[in-house]
Design an enzyme around this catalytic site. Structure first.
Site, short mmCIF file in Angstrom:
data_model
loop_
_atom_site.label_atom_id
_atom_site.label_comp_id
_atom_site.label_asym_id
_atom_site.label_seq_id
_atom_site.Cartn_x
_atom_site.Cartn_y
_atom_site.Cartn_z
N LYS A 53 0.84 -1.21 0.00
CA LYS A 53 0.00 0.00 0.00
C LYS A 53 0.87 1.26 0.00
CE LYS A 53 -2.09 -1.15 3.86
NZ LYS A 53 -1.32 -2.38 4.15
N ARG A 109 -9.91 0.59 8.54
CA ARG A 109 -9.36 -0.71 8.88
C ARG A 109 -10.32 -1.56 9.69
NH1 ARG A 109 -3.50 0.51 8.76
NH2 ARG A 109 -2.42 -1.42 9.15
N ARG A 163 11.96 -5.47 4.78
CA ARG A 163 11.63 -4.06 4.55
C ARG A 163 12.61 -3.15 5.30
NH1 ARG A 163 5.75 -1.74 5.48
NH2 ARG A 163 6.01 -2.63 7.57
N ARG A 181 11.45 -1.15 11.00
CA ARG A 181 10.36 -0.66 11.84
C ARG A 181 10.19 -1.55 13.07
NH1 ARG A 181 5.17 0.59 8.07
NH2 ARG A 181 4.14 -0.69 9.66
N ARG A 187 -0.01 -8.81 13.54
CA ARG A 187 -0.64 -7.84 12.61
C ARG A 187 -1.47 -8.56 11.55
NH1 ARG A 187 4.41 -4.85 10.62
NH2 ARG A 187 3.00 -3.74 9.25
P1 AP5 Z 1 4.89 -1.59 1.84
O1 AP5 Z 1 4.58 -0.76 0.63
O2 AP5 Z 1 5.62 -0.95 2.97
O3 AP5 Z 1 3.54 -2.30 2.34
P2 AP5 Z 1 2.33 -1.71 3.18
O4 AP5 Z 1 1.10 -2.41 2.67
O5 AP5 Z 1 2.31 -0.22 3.17
O6 AP5 Z 1 2.72 -2.28 4.61
P3 AP5 Z 1 2.60 -1.67 6.06
O7 AP5 Z 1 3.30 -2.66 6.95
O8 AP5 Z 1 3.04 -0.25 6.14
O9 AP5 Z 1 1.08 -1.73 6.27
P4 AP5 Z 1 0.37 -1.87 7.58
O10 AP5 Z 1 -1.01 -1.71 7.06
O11 AP5 Z 1 0.59 -3.06 8.40
O12 AP5 Z 1 1.02 -0.73 8.50
P5 AP5 Z 1 0.66 0.77 8.75
O13 AP5 Z 1 1.91 1.55 8.68
O14 AP5 Z 1 -0.51 1.22 7.93
O15 AP5 Z 1 5.68 -2.89 1.33
C1 AP5 Z 1 6.20 -3.84 2.23
C2 AP5 Z 1 7.58 -4.34 1.74
O16 AP5 Z 1 7.42 -5.07 0.51
C3 AP5 Z 1 8.57 -3.20 1.42
O17 AP5 Z 1 9.85 -3.61 1.79
C4 AP5 Z 1 8.46 -3.03 -0.12
O18 AP5 Z 1 9.68 -2.56 -0.68
C5 AP5 Z 1 8.15 -4.45 -0.56
N1 AP5 Z 1 7.26 -4.50 -1.72
C6 AP5 Z 1 6.19 -3.68 -1.99
N2 AP5 Z 1 5.59 -4.05 -3.13
C7 AP5 Z 1 6.28 -5.14 -3.60
C8 AP5 Z 1 6.13 -6.01 -4.71
N3 AP5 Z 1 5.15 -5.82 -5.61
N4 AP5 Z 1 7.00 -7.03 -4.86
C9 AP5 Z 1 8.02 -7.24 -3.95
N5 AP5 Z 1 8.21 -6.45 -2.88
C10 AP5 Z 1 7.34 -5.42 -2.68
O19 AP5 Z 1 0.14 0.71 10.27
C11 AP5 Z 1 0.99 0.44 11.36
C12 AP5 Z 1 0.20 0.38 12.65
O20 AP5 Z 1 -0.48 1.64 12.89
C13 AP5 Z 1 -0.93 -0.66 12.68
O21 AP5 Z 1 -0.46 -1.94 13.02
C14 AP5 Z 1 -1.86 -0.05 13.75
O22 AP5 Z 1 -1.38 -0.28 15.05
C15 AP5 Z 1 -1.76 1.44 13.48
N6 AP5 Z 1 -2.80 1.91 12.55
C16 AP5 Z 1 -2.59 2.43 11.29
N7 AP5 Z 1 -3.76 2.75 10.73
C17 AP5 Z 1 -4.73 2.43 11.63
C18 AP5 Z 1 -6.15 2.51 11.60
N8 AP5 Z 1 -6.83 2.97 10.54
N9 AP5 Z 1 -6.83 2.09 12.70
C19 AP5 Z 1 -6.18 1.62 13.78
N10 AP5 Z 1 -4.83 1.51 13.86
C20 AP5 Z 1 -4.12 1.91 12.79
#
Ligand code: AP5
Length: 226
Positions: free
Chosen positions: A16, A91, A130, A163, A174
């Site tokens: 994402k 979410r 990552r 991270r 997660r």
């Molecule tokens: P990346 O692009 O970083 O993936 P992502 O989907 O953004 O992953 P996140 O871990 O950031 O998502 P998340 O939803 O768990 O965490 P968030 O920060 O939102 O890609 C991942 C890796 O793969 C990278 O190394 C990239 O280079 C590689 N990659 C990408 N595409 C690729 C491909 N096609 N092929 C190969 N490799 C690839 O949230 C963190 C925390 O915040 C949550 O756990 C929660 O506690 C809190 N939080 C956030 N939003 C909310 C909400 N709405 N409600 C409640 N709590 C929330």
């Protein structure tokens, strides 16, 4: 041109953030990534950050009432009049309902939800490698998207870090949280005919191309509707 109110949906590590950054550049729409917003708040030691940290470290979601206000305020701002890209929100079903309520208060609605489909095994592989830029959250992977110079962000030169929530036990938690609380949104948005599925296990540029084609089709549908 009609506004474009986009949601990126998918498991942790589905790409994402990777695709959100590209879309932000291509579409020039404000990009609101709740994970980045919350990590910024933790770093700055604000009240929001203090409230969110323990949930994030465990791999749990922060409470709905904490995050809903953060996004509602941004959607209501003048910079989001032509649309926005949401990453990591909604979410939970209550968050999706709160988003619908806010948008309908503004006479708007979600244009499309892009579901980036990736298996649990692929999530584990990706998050294990990552690396994230400390200053601005730019995303890399040691194998699939390495930076030009090891440990340094190509874009702003800041150090690349692992991270806190990319530890194996937190990754598993997660994923559980995603299946329990976020996956029901697939049906929620499918039943409202705004869900678009993207095969997320392709290479990043191929995923970007699928998204580009999906958005082009969406634009044609919007044009035909007026
Ligand atoms: P990346 O692009 O970083 O993936 P992502 O989907 O953004 O992953 P996140 O871990 O950031 O998502 P998340 O939803 O768990 O965490 P968030 O920060 O939102 O890609 C991942 C890796 O793969 C990278 O190394 C990239 O280079 C590689 N990659 C990408 N595409 C690729 C491909 N096609 N092929 C190969 N490799 C690839 O949230 C963190 C925390 O915040 C949550 O756990 C929660 O506690 C809190 N939080 C956030 N939003 C909310 C909400 N709405 N409600 C409640 N709590 C929330």
């Amino acid at each position: 041109m009609a506004e474009l109110n986009l949601v990126l949906l998918g498991p942790p590590g589905s790409g994402k953030g990777t695709q959100g950054e590209r879309l932000n550049e291509d579409l020039r729409l404000p990009y609101y990534a709740t994970g980045d917003i919350l990590r910024g708040a933790v770093r700055d030691e604000t009240e929001l950050g203090r409230e969110a940290k323990e949930y994030m470290d465990r791999g749990d979601l922060v409470p709905d009432e904490v995050i809903v206000g953060v996004i509602a305020e941004r959607i209501d701002s003048s910079e989001a009049l032509d649309g926005f890209i949401l990453d990591g929100f909604p979410r939970t079903t209550p968050q999706a309902e709160a988003l619908d309520a806010k948008l309908s208060e503004l006479g708007r609605g979600v244009t499309a939800v892009l579901l980036i489909d990736v298996s649990d095994d692929e999530v584990v592989r990706r998050l294990g490698g990552r690396r994230t830029c400390e200053a601005n959250g730019h995303v890399y992977h040691v194998e699939f998207e390495p930076p030009k110079q090891e440990g340094v962000c190509d874009i702003d030169g800041s150090p690349l870090i692992v991270r806190d929530d990319d530890k194996p036990e937190v990754i598993r938690k997660r994923l559980e949280t995603y299946h329990e609380k976020t996956k029901p949104l697939v049906d929620y948005y499918d039943s409202r005919s705004v869900l678009r599925r993207i095969a997320g296990e392709a290479a990043p540029q191929d995923v970007a191309e699928q998204i580009r084609r999906t958005l082009a089709t969406l634009r044609m549908e919007q044009d035909e509707a007026v």
